[in-house]
Design a protein around this motif. Structure first.
Motif, PDB file in Angstrom:
ATOM      1  N   ALA A 205       0.825  -1.208   0.000  1.00 48.14           N
ATOM      2  CA  ALA A 205       0.000   0.000   0.000  1.00 48.14           C
ATOM      3  C   ALA A 205       0.863   1.263   0.000  1.00 48.14           C
ATOM      4  O   ALA A 205       0.554   2.238  -0.692  1.00 48.14           O
ATOM      5  CB  ALA A 205      -0.936  -0.006   1.208  1.00 48.14           C
ATOM      6  N   VAL A 206       1.950   1.244   0.769  1.00 47.91           N
ATOM      7  CA  VAL A 206       2.862   2.398   0.811  1.00 47.91           C
ATOM      8  C   VAL A 206       3.504   2.600  -0.552  1.00 47.91           C
ATOM      9  O   VAL A 206       3.592   3.724  -1.075  1.00 47.91           O
ATOM     10  CB  VAL A 206       3.927   2.203   1.902  1.00 47.91           C
ATOM     11  CG1 VAL A 206       5.016   3.269   1.795  1.00 47.91           C
ATOM     12  CG2 VAL A 206       3.293   2.242   3.290  1.00 47.91           C
ATOM     13  N   ASP A 207       3.967   1.515  -1.150  1.00 45.10           N
ATOM     14  CA  ASP A 207       4.606   1.583  -2.467  1.00 45.10           C
ATOM     15  C   ASP A 207       3.636   2.149  -3.502  1.00 45.10           C
ATOM     16  O   ASP A 207       3.980   3.044  -4.294  1.00 45.10           O
ATOM     17  CB  ASP A 207       5.069   0.189  -2.878  1.00 45.10           C
ATOM     18  CG  ASP A 207       6.026   0.215  -4.056  1.00 45.10           C
ATOM     19  OD1 ASP A 207       6.566   1.291  -4.368  1.00 45.10           O
ATOM     20  OD2 ASP A 207       6.241  -0.839  -4.667  1.00 45.10           O
ATOM     21  N   GLU A 208       2.416   1.650  -3.526  1.00 48.26           N
ATOM     22  CA  GLU A 208       1.418   2.125  -4.485  1.00 48.26           C
ATOM     23  C   GLU A 208       1.059   3.590  -4.242  1.00 48.26           C
ATOM     24  O   GLU A 208       0.883   4.359  -5.189  1.00 48.26           O
ATOM     25  CB  GLU A 208       0.163   1.250  -4.395  1.00 48.26           C
ATOM     26  CG  GLU A 208       0.372  -0.177  -4.895  1.00 48.26           C
ATOM     27  CD  GLU A 208      -0.765  -1.101  -4.501  1.00 48.26           C
ATOM     28  OE1 GLU A 208      -1.745  -0.609  -3.884  1.00 48.26           O
ATOM     29  OE2 GLU A 208      -0.679  -2.314  -4.799  1.00 48.26           O
ATOM     30  N   SER A 209       0.965   3.974  -2.970  1.00 43.02           N
ATOM     31  CA  SER A 209       0.618   5.354  -2.650  1.00 43.02           C
ATOM     32  C   SER A 209       1.713   6.312  -3.103  1.00 43.02           C
ATOM     33  O   SER A 209       1.425   7.388  -3.665  1.00 43.02           O
ATOM     34  CB  SER A 209       0.396   5.501  -1.136  1.00 43.02           C
ATOM     35  OG  SER A 209       0.130   6.838  -0.793  1.00 43.02           O
ATOM     36  N   MET A 210       2.975   5.936  -2.890  1.00 40.38           N
ATOM     37  CA  MET A 210       4.074   6.786  -3.346  1.00 40.38           C
ATOM     38  C   MET A 210       4.064   6.924  -4.858  1.00 40.38           C
ATOM     39  O   MET A 210       4.250   8.022  -5.405  1.00 40.38           O
ATOM     40  CB  MET A 210       5.418   6.229  -2.870  1.00 40.38           C
ATOM     41  CG  MET A 210       5.716   6.495  -1.410  1.00 40.38           C
ATOM     42  SD  MET A 210       7.473   6.249  -0.989  1.00 40.38           S
ATOM     43  CE  MET A 210       7.620   4.472  -1.236  1.00 40.38           C
ATOM     44  N   PHE A 272      -4.262   3.928   3.354  1.00 42.99           N
ATOM     45  CA  PHE A 272      -3.394   2.761   3.207  1.00 42.99           C
ATOM     46  C   PHE A 272      -4.132   1.446   3.385  1.00 42.99           C
ATOM     47  O   PHE A 272      -3.518   0.382   3.419  1.00 42.99           O
ATOM     48  CB  PHE A 272      -2.216   2.868   4.182  1.00 42.99           C
ATOM     49  CG  PHE A 272      -1.295   4.011   3.858  1.00 42.99           C
ATOM     50  CD1 PHE A 272      -0.368   3.883   2.834  1.00 42.99           C
ATOM     51  CD2 PHE A 272      -1.379   5.208   4.537  1.00 42.99           C
ATOM     52  CE1 PHE A 272       0.475   4.926   2.517  1.00 42.99           C
ATOM     53  CE2 PHE A 272      -0.546   6.263   4.231  1.00 42.99           C
ATOM     54  CZ  PHE A 272       0.378   6.125   3.219  1.00 42.99           C
ATOM     55  N   ARG A 273      -5.461   1.516   3.550  1.00 43.51           N
ATOM     56  CA  ARG A 273      -6.326   0.346   3.564  1.00 43.51           C
ATOM     57  C   ARG A 273      -5.870  -0.710   4.579  1.00 43.51           C
ATOM     58  O   ARG A 273      -5.683  -1.870   4.263  1.00 43.51           O
ATOM     59  CB  ARG A 273      -6.379  -0.293   2.169  1.00 43.51           C
ATOM     60  CG  ARG A 273      -6.851   0.647   1.074  1.00 43.51           C
ATOM     61  CD  ARG A 273      -6.976  -0.088  -0.242  1.00 43.51           C
ATOM     62  NE  ARG A 273      -7.281   0.832  -1.337  1.00 43.51           N
ATOM     63  CZ  ARG A 273      -6.345   1.399  -2.103  1.00 43.51           C
ATOM     64  NH1 ARG A 273      -5.069   1.134  -1.891  1.00 43.51           N
ATOM     65  NH2 ARG A 273      -6.687   2.232  -3.059  1.00 43.51           N
ATOM     66  N   VAL A 274      -5.613  -0.230   5.788  1.00 47.32           N
ATOM     67  CA  VAL A 274      -5.245  -1.171   6.872  1.00 47.32           C
ATOM     68  C   VAL A 274      -6.312  -1.082   7.951  1.00 47.32           C
ATOM     69  O   VAL A 274      -6.998  -0.080   8.099  1.00 47.32           O
ATOM     70  CB  VAL A 274      -3.868  -0.844   7.456  1.00 47.32           C
ATOM     71  CG1 VAL A 274      -2.797  -1.100   6.428  1.00 47.32           C
ATOM     72  CG2 VAL A 274      -3.793   0.576   7.983  1.00 47.32           C
ATOM     73  N   ALA A 275      -6.441  -2.140   8.714  1.00 49.89           N
ATOM     74  CA  ALA A 275      -7.497  -2.209   9.725  1.00 49.89           C
ATOM     75  C   ALA A 275      -7.182  -1.322  10.907  1.00 49.89           C
ATOM     76  O   ALA A 275      -6.032  -1.048  11.177  1.00 49.89           O
ATOM     77  CB  ALA A 275      -7.653  -3.642  10.195  1.00 49.89           C
TER      78      ALA A 275
END
Length: 275
Positions: A205-210, A272-275
């Motif tokens: 998620a971090v990689d995609e967001s960057m 970041f789509r985390v719970a």
């Protein structure tokens, strides 16, 4: 016109700043670890020096050379830096230490080296290139953000300490800038991650967001946009203590301040789509 020493000129913000200031008529010493990486800056009119901000001898020799030629350095631009990304638990602490050597201790040591002549002359500018990441934190970048929070603290203390001697201090806080920084950060994230580990989903998620952020022309800006702000801090009669660069960065910094921790964490969980 001023005598300017800039670190980290092999690419991005440092390179753009060197070009902008030399075109403005300043005497610019552009530096990088390898001279071949900045040969084009010499052709553009800059003086070029090999300078490794993690090496004491390299830093001392560079400052001594410039001071011997000109008497003092008028403006120091502490730009060298990079992002070491990864979850706090998984990150390689030796790599984190190397990041701090560049982002924090190199900046601090060069500042120590130039200040005596600045104080003696009763003037000088120290411009520290920080980040909006020194005002807020995204997951996966905790150690990088820590280094930029350190730059903020050093700049705040130094601004007060140096003011009686005529030395002015500014910190530049860029948002997403279209340089090689994003690729480097993504590479360190990949290198630190345990691909089947507990943070695998977050790392993706971090990689995609960057990737999305740096590709978005509304959210990001060019290196020259930062160089223009550094130039203002270098020549303005009353430079500001802080310059946040890009509208998106200004929005995020103010949002973090206004929303509070719980709401900010909710925003991050959504992004970041985390719970």
């Amino acid at each position: 016109m001023s005598v300017v020493l800039i670190t980290g000129c092999s690419s991005g913000i440092g390179r753009a700043t060197a070009l902008r200031l030399v075109r403005g008529g300043h005497t610019v010493y552009a530096t990088a670890r390898r001279l071949d990486a900045i040969a084009d800056l010499a052709a553009a009119g800059c003086h070029t020096l090999a300078l490794d901000v993690t090496d004491e001898r390299s830093m001392t020799e560079a400052v001594t050379l410039v001071e011997d030629r000109h008497g003092a350095i008028d403006v120091l631009v502490n730009n060298a830096g990079y992002g070491e990304y990864g979850a706090i638990e998984e990150a390689d602490l030796d790599r984190v230490r190397r990041q701090f050597e560049t982002n924090v201790f190199g900046l601090a040591r060069l500042t120590q080296l130039v200040l005596p002549r600045m104080r003696a002359g009763g003037s000088g500018r120290i411009i520290n290139v920080g980040s909006m990441g020194g005002r807020l934190v995204f997951p996966g970048g905790g150690y990088y953000h820590a280094s930029k929070y350190a730059v903020e603290a050093i700049s705040d203390a130094l601004r007060f300490e140096a003011a009686p001697f005529g030395v002015q201090v500014s910190v530049i806080e860029p948002g997403l800038i279209r340089t090689g920084f994003g690729d480097t950060a993504a590479g360190t994230l990949a290198g630190s991650a345990v691909h089947a580990g507990p943070y695998a989903a977050l790392n993706r998620a971090v990689d995609e967001s960057m990737a999305r952020g740096y590709a978005n022309r509304t959210m990001s800006a060019t290196a020259d946009a930062v160089a223009k702000v550094i130039e203002h801090a270098a020549v303005s009669r009353r430079p500001r203590p802080r310059y946040v660069v890009t509208p998106a960065a200004k929005l995020l910094v103010h949002a973090r301040r206004l929303l509070g921790t719980r709401v900010w964490d909710l925003v991050l969980r959504t992004q970041f789509r985390v719970a």
